[in-house]
Design an enzyme around this catalytic site. Sequence first.
Site, PDB file in Angstrom:
ATOM      1  N   CYS A  99      27.586  13.880  20.823  1.00  0.00           N
ATOM      2  CA  CYS A  99      27.509  13.215  22.125  1.00  0.00           C
ATOM      3  C   CYS A  99      26.192  13.498  22.869  1.00  0.00           C
ATOM      4  O   CYS A  99      25.156  12.990  22.482  1.00  0.00           O
ATOM      5  CB  CYS A  99      28.729  13.610  22.944  1.00  0.00           C
ATOM      6  N   HIS A 195      34.089  14.227  19.830  1.00  0.00           N
ATOM      7  CA  HIS A 195      34.422  15.615  20.190  1.00  0.00           C
ATOM      8  C   HIS A 195      35.762  15.954  19.534  1.00  0.00           C
ATOM      9  O   HIS A 195      36.320  15.149  18.788  1.00  0.00           O
ATOM     10  CB  HIS A 195      34.622  15.713  21.719  1.00  0.00           C
TER      11      HIS A 195
END
Length: 255
Positions: A99, A195
């Site tokens: 990310c 994630h």
Amino acid sequence: MKKFELTAVDLYPEIMNIYGDRGNIIYFKYRCSVYGIEIKIIDVTVGKNYEKECESADIFFMGGGQDAEQALIYEDFFSDKKNILIESLNKNKIMLAICGGYQLLCDYYKSADGKIMKGISVFKGYTESGTPRLTGNIAVKSVGTVLIGFENHGGRTYLDKSQSCIGTVLKGYGNNGKDKTEGARTGNFFGTYMHGSFLPKNFVFCDYLIGLALQNKYGVNLPEAMEISGVKADEIDDNFEIKARKDVRDLKGFF
Ligand code: GLN
């Protein structure tokens, strides 16, 4: 019996570690131990020159962070770590960036307040923050497996046509919620919005990273290393990981 050893460097673990991303290096160490591979973990953060530590790395990890955390590490990342990572890429070393970390490996990231953070251009493409945030569980068709994870990002990443992604979104948003691409790959560097932690939910991909690191350092793949170390495939218990995948109920049917 030969002992294989790998060194894993975690970049900015106390700052770029949102939504459990530290779990990636923890799981990587665990999974290597299952194959009899010793792992040395080195945490590297802002400040003192870490050239020596980074040079010894076989694999780099970098987690995600909100815009404020990305700004906290940006100066150090772009000035001090940039060249080390590009040299490591050219030496076929491995990196997994999640990310906010992934975004800084692209050409630039334009944050929610309009600040442009130039990236290190390992991945050709750019990210611009948008609304609403793209959040939820995600399933991605990749080579030989369906990758799953959790995403929460304002950034929309648009890859150049020449840039490889890591897969096609089956459920969720991925890079931008439009073109069905997720993540990016250049050489043995991987970026993803997933994630979760990502690796414990994707042990097949973790084994793939272990194999790349062994190939690069010792010239053997994972099955060859297992043979040399006397580790039998039927001794590996993946049930906990398989259960963790099945527990992501809203991805039922996508893998
Ligand atoms: N700050 C970046 C964004 O909002 C990355 C967020 C993250 O790492 N989860 O897109």
